[in-house]
Write a protein that holds these residues in place. Structure first.
Motif, PDB file in Angstrom:
ATOM      1  N   GLY A 264       0.779  -1.230   0.000  1.00 49.68           N
ATOM      2  CA  GLY A 264       0.000   0.000   0.000  1.00 49.68           C
ATOM      3  C   GLY A 264       0.806   1.273   0.000  1.00 49.68           C
ATOM      4  N   ILE A 265       2.103   1.200  -0.315  1.00 50.90           N
ATOM      5  CA  ILE A 265       2.937   2.396  -0.354  1.00 50.90           C
ATOM      6  C   ILE A 265       4.186   2.113  -1.170  1.00 50.90           C
ATOM      7  CG2 ILE A 265       4.162   1.775   1.768  1.00 50.90           C
ATOM      8  CD1 ILE A 265       4.408   4.771   2.386  1.00 50.90           C
ATOM      9  N   ILE A 266       4.687   3.145  -1.819  1.00 49.41           N
ATOM     10  CA  ILE A 266       5.988   3.080  -2.477  1.00 49.41           C
ATOM     11  C   ILE A 266       6.620   4.458  -2.377  1.00 49.41           C
ATOM     12  CG2 ILE A 266       4.993   3.585  -4.736  1.00 49.41           C
ATOM     13  CD1 ILE A 266       8.138   1.466  -4.017  1.00 49.41           C
ATOM     14  N   SER A 267       7.890   4.496  -2.027  1.00 51.73           N
ATOM     15  CA  SER A 267       8.606   5.762  -1.889  1.00 51.73           C
ATOM     16  C   SER A 267      10.015   5.597  -2.448  1.00 51.73           C
ATOM     17  CB  SER A 267       8.675   6.184  -0.410  1.00 51.73           C
ATOM     18  OG  SER A 267       9.531   5.315   0.308  1.00 51.73           O
ATOM     19  N   PRO A 268      10.712   6.701  -2.715  1.00 53.02           N
ATOM     20  CA  PRO A 268      12.078   6.595  -3.235  1.00 53.02           C
ATOM     21  C   PRO A 268      13.017   5.814  -2.325  1.00 53.02           C
ATOM     22  CG  PRO A 268      11.245   8.813  -3.530  1.00 53.02           C
ATOM     23  CD  PRO A 268      10.232   8.093  -2.699  1.00 53.02           C
ATOM     24  N   ALA A 269      12.734   5.809  -1.013  1.00 53.12           N
ATOM     25  CA  ALA A 269      13.611   5.079  -0.090  1.00 53.12           C
ATOM     26  C   ALA A 269      13.634   3.584  -0.380  1.00 53.12           C
ATOM     27  CB  ALA A 269      13.154   5.317   1.347  1.00 53.12           C
ATOM     28  N   GLN A 270      12.566   3.069  -0.985  1.00 54.21           N
ATOM     29  CA  GLN A 270      12.478   1.640  -1.260  1.00 54.21           C
ATOM     30  C   GLN A 270      13.133   1.248  -2.571  1.00 54.21           C
ATOM     31  OE1 GLN A 270       8.251   2.112  -0.634  1.00 54.21           O
ATOM     32  NE2 GLN A 270       8.249   0.468   0.883  1.00 54.21           N
ATOM     33  N   MET A 271      13.697   2.210  -3.277  1.00 52.79           N
ATOM     34  CA  MET A 271      14.410   1.919  -4.514  1.00 52.79           C
ATOM     35  C   MET A 271      15.829   2.476  -4.475  1.00 52.79           C
ATOM     36  SD  MET A 271      12.156   4.607  -6.807  1.00 52.79           S
ATOM     37  CE  MET A 271      12.980   4.375  -8.346  1.00 52.79           C
ATOM     38  N   GLY A 272      16.329   2.734  -3.264  1.00 46.80           N
ATOM     39  CA  GLY A 272      17.644   3.336  -3.098  1.00 46.80           C
ATOM     40  C   GLY A 272      18.780   2.333  -3.117  1.00 46.80           C
ATOM     41  N   ILE A 273      19.972   2.797  -2.715  1.00 44.73           N
ATOM     42  CA  ILE A 273      21.174   1.972  -2.764  1.00 44.73           C
ATOM     43  C   ILE A 273      21.110   0.826  -1.758  1.00 44.73           C
ATOM     44  CG2 ILE A 273      23.649   1.982  -2.293  1.00 44.73           C
ATOM     45  CD1 ILE A 273      23.819   4.714  -3.546  1.00 44.73           C
TER      46      ILE A 273
END
Length: 392
Positions: A264-273
């Protein structure tokens, strides 16, 4: 007779393990609470990505530290549709807060669920194909490719954080209500999403197993063990590497779709290094070059992370780090790779089926990778019987 019987024992063991895993996944909704089932569904979504990462790292020798980008692109595509479906005809709340007065043109197509799902696959594939072609064509590989993949992560995260009015900024996209008429927070909907995830995992495993057991898979292993030799006998490694890298990105995009439906959520932190590096650890712990090991590594690692964070909120990063170190020191081939070697030593008929691979470079799995044994012979026969090949 004995020699032919022992491999059948190995096949029966693999089949039994696969059936047990499938039965466990199908029975999970009957024994787990709604919260635990949602967690397991998220871990299985990660497993789809991990299998794709294993195809490029374990079998082809391409170490990508930027797969979080493809995961995030897939998740954002689906999240954009969910955000528009939550308030039809209205601007998403974060756009109003940021002063955007009209729905951006590139958001409009995402009102369609079909377009969102297609974009979640095609967009990661397009980015991976461009990056892969430009790098592999110029023979950039190993550490240099890994650094480039991390640079892609930095650029993408910076872009998504900076475009607050179009991506939600650091907060990302959340507050979803429905998907195809189903309330996403309802228990029955979550169970449906879970079974869809299980189906995606099974399909991913079957397709990946078929790929690595085909001649295509033998060529991938040959590229990993000796790319210049593959080029010398007439194959074009660029075509194969771009294809498998793009296919891996497609799996990451699908994983992102499954993740956002359940989380139920997606943010840039979940696609980081950091998440991108964790994805590589899932494969390393489960066992590179084993397909099923990627699934096991993704589920076990994330389950351990959740368990330790609940039981020891202050100490869990140290405990998890110690677990990684112990696995690297005592299980260098991962869980599945170590068990496979143990069973092979116990069966003389199988002991010679997985000799040392040709090379042991930075991108190679440890000795004993399953299809490495036959890659040299398969490539030799292909070179002797076929004219020069530059494509698939």
């Amino acid at each position: 007779m004995i020699q032919s019987f022992r491999p059948s024992l190995s096949l029966n063991r693999k089949l039994l393990l696969s059936l047990l895993l499938l039965a466990a996944m199908l029975a999970a909704p009957m024994v787990l609470s709604e919260f635990r089932l949602s967690l397991l569904g998220k871990f299985l979504a990660y497993a789809v990505l991990a299998v794709g990462l294993d195809l490029i790292w374990g079998y082809t020798g391409i170490l990508s530290l930027g797969h979080g980008v493809y995961f995030g692109l897939g998740a954002y595509c689906m999240a954009m549709h969910l955000k528009l479906a939550a308030a039809p005809g209205e601007l998403p709340d974060f756009m109003s807060w940021s002063g955007v007065e009209k729905l951006p043109w590139f958001w409009v197509p995402f009102e369609s669920a079909g377009f969102a799902f297609a974009a979640a696959i095609l967009l990661p594939v397009a980015v991976a194909a461009v990056l892969g072609y430009l790098t592999f064509r110029n023979r950039i590989k190993g550490t240099f490719f890994s650094i480039l993949s991390q640079a892609l992560v930095v650029i993408t995260v910076t872009l998504f954080v900076g475009q607050q009015g179009y991506t939600g900024g650091t907060n990302g996209l959340t507050s979803f209500n429905t998907f195809l008429g189903m309330p996403v927070g309802d228990a029955s909907s979550k169970r449906i999403f879970y079974y869809v995830t299980v189906a995606a995992v099974v399909a991913t495993l079957l397709i990946s197993r078929w790929l690595v057991n085909s001649r295509f898979g033998k060529i991938l292993v040959a590229i990993r063990d000796g790319e210049n030799r593959v080029r010398f006998i007439g194959y074009n490694p660029v075509v194969y590497k771009v294809f498998i890298y793009s296919f891996s990105a497609a799996l990451a995009g699908i994983a992102g779709v499954l993740f956002v439906l359940q989380e139920g959520i997606i943010s840039p932190a979940q696609m980081g290094i950091v998440p991108s590096i964790e994805m590589v650890l899932w494969v390393a712990i489960g066992g590179r070059g084993t397909v099923i090991g990627a699934l096991i590594g993704a589920v076990l690692t994330n389950a351990a992370k959740t368990t330790f964070s609940e039981a020891y909120p202050e100490w869990w990063p140290i405990i998890l780090g110690a677990m990684f170190i112990l696995v690297v020191l005592f299980l260098p081939k991962g869980i599945v790779g170590t068990l496979r070697d143990k069973f092979a030593r116990g069966e003389p008929g199988l002991a010679g089926s997985a000799p040392e691979p040709v090379g042991r470079g930075a991108g190679h799995p440890a000795a004993g990778t399953p299809v490495a044994a036959s890659s040299g012979a398969a490539m030799g026969k292909a070179a002797a019987a076929s004219p020069k090949r530059n494509g698939l």
